[in-house]
Design an enzyme around this catalytic site. Sequence first.
Site, short mmCIF file in Angstrom:
data_model
loop_
_atom_site.label_atom_id
_atom_site.label_comp_id
_atom_site.label_asym_id
_atom_site.label_seq_id
_atom_site.Cartn_x
_atom_site.Cartn_y
_atom_site.Cartn_z
N ARG A 1 0.88 -1.17 0.00
CA ARG A 1 0.00 0.00 0.00
C ARG A 1 0.92 1.22 0.00
O ARG A 1 2.02 1.17 0.52
CB ARG A 1 -0.87 0.00 1.25
N HIS B 1 -3.67 1.70 5.20
CA HIS B 1 -2.94 2.93 4.89
C HIS B 1 -2.67 3.78 6.14
O HIS B 1 -1.74 4.57 6.17
CB HIS B 1 -3.70 3.75 3.85
N SER C 1 -7.20 4.04 -1.74
CA SER C 1 -7.23 3.85 -0.29
C SER C 1 -8.64 4.06 0.22
O SER C 1 -9.26 5.08 -0.10
CB SER C 1 -6.28 4.84 0.38
N ARG C 2 -9.14 3.13 1.01
CA ARG C 2 -10.48 3.31 1.60
C ARG C 2 -10.47 4.43 2.63
O ARG C 2 -11.47 5.11 2.81
CB ARG C 2 -10.93 2.01 2.27
N THR C 3 -9.35 4.62 3.28
CA THR C 3 -9.26 5.62 4.34
C THR C 3 -9.05 7.03 3.80
O THR C 3 -9.69 7.98 4.23
CB THR C 3 -8.09 5.29 5.29
#
Length: 140
Positions: free
Chosen positions: A42, A69, A110-112
């Site tokens: 990542r 992340h 990135s989901r965050t």
Amino acid sequence: MKMFKSLSLIPRIVSPFQKCYSTDLISLVGVPRVKITKGQNRYLLVNIHTHGFTKYGRVIVRGADVDNHLAIFDSILEELEPEGICAKILGGGRILNEPDNKKIKIYGTSRTFGGADHTRTRNILQAWTTYKDFKITVKQ
């Protein structure tokens, strides 16, 4: 006498510029632009700056083989906060780094922190001496 009074003001005028353009700028430039590990990782695209002293920041790439992340962001803060450098996440994704084949693939999101500009990431990697001979592909 007036000349001596005028000359005594010079240190007060020069000091802020000296502080702004020497110490803080050197610490900002001293941060490596790229730190990624071998394999599938990542990564985060990060804008760093010295809060209150530099008008423009510097964009860096950080990647690691971690679960999310946020762990990369925590390591970035551990690295930069002692130097007084602030970090703003521009986005994230994944990097497949194959140094044996001299190939890098940049993809995902990135989901965050949301998606990074993979083209910008590619340009930073190509400018870095370690990866200038690599074939870098971007998949949106």
